[in-house]
Structure formats: C-alpha cells, structure tokens
Write an enzyme that holds these catalytic residues in place. Sequence first.
Site, short mmCIF file in Angstrom:
data_model
loop_
_atom_site.label_atom_id
_atom_site.label_comp_id
_atom_site.label_asym_id
_atom_site.label_seq_id
_atom_site.Cartn_x
_atom_site.Cartn_y
_atom_site.Cartn_z
N ASN A 114 0.80 -1.23 0.00
CA ASN A 114 0.00 0.00 0.00
C ASN A 114 0.84 1.28 0.00
OD1 ASN A 114 0.70 -0.76 2.68
ND2 ASN A 114 -0.88 0.58 3.50
N GLU A 209 4.18 -4.27 12.46
CA GLU A 209 3.35 -3.10 12.18
C GLU A 209 2.13 -3.60 11.42
OE1 GLU A 209 3.84 -0.33 13.46
OE2 GLU A 209 5.92 -0.43 14.10
N CYS A 243 -3.12 1.97 6.59
CA CYS A 243 -3.35 1.21 7.82
C CYS A 243 -3.94 2.08 8.94
CB CYS A 243 -2.07 0.54 8.29
SG CYS A 243 -0.70 1.67 8.57
N GLU A 333 -11.14 -5.21 8.82
CA GLU A 333 -10.54 -3.94 8.41
C GLU A 333 -10.94 -3.67 6.96
OE1 GLU A 333 -6.20 -1.65 8.29
OE2 GLU A 333 -6.30 -3.80 8.70
#
Length: 455
Positions: A114, A209, A243, A333
């Site tokens: 991303n 992460e 994110c 998500e």
Amino acid sequence: MNISDHINAQQAYFNSQITKPIPFRKEVLLRLKKTIEKYEPDIEDALWNDLRKSKFESYIAETGFVLTELNRTLKNLKKWATPKKEKTPLFLFGSKSHLQYEPYGITLILSPWNYPFQLLFAPLIGTVAAGNCAILKPSPASTHTTIISKKIIEEVFDPRHVLLIEADNRETNLILQQRFDYIFYTGGVEYGKRVMEAASKHLTPVTLELGGKSPCIVDKDANIDIAARRIVWGKFLNCGQTCVAPDYVFVHQEIKENLILKLKEEIIRQYGENPQESPDYPRIIHSGRFYNLMLLLKQGKIEIGGKYDEQDLYIAPTLISGITPENRIMNEEIFGPILPIMTFDNRETVINYINSQEKPLALYYFGKNKKNIQDVLGKTSSGGACINDVVSHLANPNLPFGGVGYSGMGHYHGIDSFYTFSHTRSVLTTSTRINPGLKFSPFAGKLPILKRFMK
C-alpha cells in the site's frame, strides 16, 4: 545463490565490522539519499502504475517521507549512537555505568504494497543507521515500485550489506525458516502471526506493524467543517488503503445529518463530481482487493459514492449510513474507500464499543471539550491518536509510530527506528584502584550497612 548463501555472505560481511563505524553508516545513507533524489521521477511513475498515486501524494507519503527520515537520521546519527552515561548507585562505589548501542546483525524487512516505497525504505534507514545488514522482501503486488526499489538498492549497497529479494508467498515462507537476528514486518494480522511463529523458533525479536479498525469519534461540539475536511482527506488518501485511515465514524446523533452533508461536500470539493476523472484519486491495488470491497458495498444506505469500474479498479469515495456493529463491514478492516457511519448519544457507549474490540492502530477524536478529550484518551488504548485530526501523527518524526495488541508491537520513525534496530547494551566499568569488600563474603555484620546503601 540461495537464501542461506545470501545470509551467510551477509553474516561474514557483518562480522568483518565494516558496517559499525558511524562514518560508514552515514556514507551509505547519504548515497541512498542522493540516489533516491536521482530516481525521483522513476519512483513517481512506479507509484502511478501500481496505485495511480499523484505526484503530490507520492511525495508527501512516500518519497518525501523517506527523504525527511534520511535527513533527520544523517543529522542526528552521531548523537544517537554515542554511548550514554547512567548513574551508578552508592553500593557499587568505584564503578561507572553507560549504555552502548550495538547492531543486531542480519535483519529481515518484509514490506507491504500500500505504501511500497515508504514502508520498505523507512525501516531500512533505521537498520542501516544502527549498523546492521539487511535482506528486503517487498510485496509482489506492487511490481513497478519493486523494480525501481531494487535498482536503487543495487546501485547504493553491496549485496553483502543490503539485498532486495523478490519472492511470492510460498518463497517468503521459505525465507522465514531461516535464522535472522531481527525481523521487521508490515502487513496484515494473520500473516503477522505466521511471522511471529517463525521468529519464535529462533527466539528472533520482531517488530510487527499491523493494522485494525481505527475509530473516528465526532462529538457534538466538534468543528464540523474542519472534521469533514480532515476525515475525507485521511480516509480517501491512497484510496483508503492506509493502515491508519479512519475505518469507521461514530458521530453524535445531534450532528449526524450535518456531518454527512459536509462529508459529501468535501468529497466533491477534493475529488470533483466524478472522482474517477480526478488526477488525485488513486486506485485499488488489484482485483482480489477490489472484489472483497465490492461485497462491503451491499450493506447499509449509500449516502454518496458506491460507483465502481472493474476494469479501472476504481471504487468511488463512499459513505454508508445505517450501519450497526453486527454488519460484516464492522468485523473486518476495510482497507478501501468505504466509510461506515454510526451514531451515538452517550460517549461511554462508544468507549465501551471500542474497548470491546481489538486495540486499533490509531484513534481519532473531534471535539473541543478538554475533559472529554482526556476521557476518551484515558479510557481507551490505541497505537497512536490524533485530536481534531487524522493520520497526521505519522508525519511528526519526533513521535514513535507503532501498534498495540492486534495492531502490532514495537515502534519506529526517527530516533525510535535507531533504537528498534539496536540492542541497548548495559556496561559497568569498575576501578581496580579500590576494592570495596562489602559485596564479598564473609557477610557477617555487613547486612545493616548494605541495607543503608541500597535504600
């Protein structure tokens, strides 16, 4: 060479001590900076081809971010790496203490698609600054960015120092079977579990992460115009594939309709009547993500957006109302340009809902009352937070970035990247000019004195 041979070559290079001197680290980081600047147009083209990012977005969120990180590291590295004196208690009279920062050795950096440039190079800066060697494994989804990244890496680094390897998921699993001294992973929760499981077999420390559903609360005293503008920007940046993007909004019932109206106006203001024609609106990374997001469009009431183009991997900025926590969209998500909106009357209800879910990577609150702000911050947990803004906490290099619980572990950016990739070694140096007898046997009569010193 297979992966084992590459690791062995890097281990020999690391053991030669060449990566440890500060001048060497700064030299290669400076070379990295100049090479990135040289290939900046190629990086922009790659990000356009992978995600259709505009030049502005590519710079602010990718190339410029990395260059800022490089500049800060080059300026401060010597200070960061300098051993730091620590106090020594009286009962260790005759000794001095300090902290020394040493590299782990061979690091593995697994980066996502991303933000394929930023999330590959930002941790690389930290690991090189700390004196490590590194093997980089970018996502196979962002192929154009991988090509230019590999070109940069090969031009700057000896492969025994830093090596970029292209690998699919099966090959990545084989890489994870190898022994590394540190693993840094950015990506989804499920694969993060596999990374941690693989690391555990060698007791390898990890930074994960990850992500999660970052909530955005808009209270009744919020500045609605400002809230709408910032939420639209943060949510639809990179087509929602961020994110820390606001995953859903809880808005006070009294201002719901006004906020929705302002959000609609902001979408049009920022992307035009037809966002597909906007040069500033990116695309979904690939068809797999596109079809997953399409399923989420079938819930609630679409307030604006909902349009899509399969061939163009385009989904319009979309607001959905009439959502409840039971809907599927609230149980995964989103990672796309769809923003569900729910209402509340009592702030405690929102806090209780957030606390009933996995801890998010970010939390956003819009409101003016300082007591309410402290109430939300004090009663919730998240990797990071913004008050009256979204996403922007990442841009401050003085703030560490990272998750908590299911949204990740460990943090980086700025000095925290240096610390993450450094082992903090405690060193006690004791004088040979004196030899206090308190700690040596026989101990008869010494305990009262020891207690007095240790207090």
